[in-house]
Scaffold this motif. Sequence first.
Motif: not given
Length: 312
Positions: A87-90, A280-283
């Motif tokens: 999550l953070v690295a996104r 694109p399918a998982d924020r």
Amino acid sequence: MLLIADATAAAPFHAAIDAVGARLLQRIGWAEVAGLLPRLGGRPVFAVEARDVAAATLDAVLPLLADHLAAEEGRAVLALATAQIDLVARHLLGERIELLCDPSPAQRVVALAEACRRMPPTLQEGLSDTVRSDREPFLHPGRESDEERLRRLTDGMARISRFAADFVHNQPVTGASELGDRRTRFDGEPAIGHAVRPQDVRRVIHRRQLRSKFFGQFGGEALFEDPAWDMLLDLFAAELEGVQVSVSSLCIAAGVAPTTALRWIAKMTEMELFIRHPDPADRRRAFMTLSPRASEAMQAYMIALRKIEAAG
């Protein structure tokens, strides 16, 4: 420094800021960040406590922080939990952002001091003279060693491409080329990606892992640490297999502590060896791939290696 942390979680960074000798401008809770950032003046170093923060909150606030850091050329040190890596690295990954995975007090101090050291001189006035004079020799060798290893890796990949091109054409090997020249070296050549099989790459990875198996009793895992190369191999194998690799999975492939792996991923992304692709399918997730130039170099390396083995 500006501390982003809820009151119940602020103590570790409070202590680290005091140890660095920096001046804390303000502590703000996560609920206040969106309203504060547009009004923020100057370029403070951000200390960010993200552990135990709800995923929905991080997903909403981290893009705002990323945009602010990019616009203001700011720096941040963010503490996160292992489960939050994807999550953070996104949203946050780069040279200006130090990601600390379940950090110790010492890691917090070192990271904040390094962030302060890299500020423009005019912004360092809030630091004590003791910290300014003492922290550089303490931090500089290890960090410079990482950067030097990456420079050598980049130069080595350029030489691999040049060697493979000459080897395929039975030409004498000449000097190293720049990474940026590599594409032209392969213009008109066969699609060498089809000549490399995933099992060839997995075999190289397995051989590397065997070293730790037999030398583990002598501290072999630390002795053979080479996260940059291990991640290059893992991403290249995944590319040939047509599978996607998350940031957290790549950290595991690196074979080092998550904080160290994240630092290498950020540096290699900055050097355009890796590319980050938000899912694109998982924020709450991002995938990592090799850049076209890095992939080309890995293909060339594997072809050269196979030819050498066949000739031996």
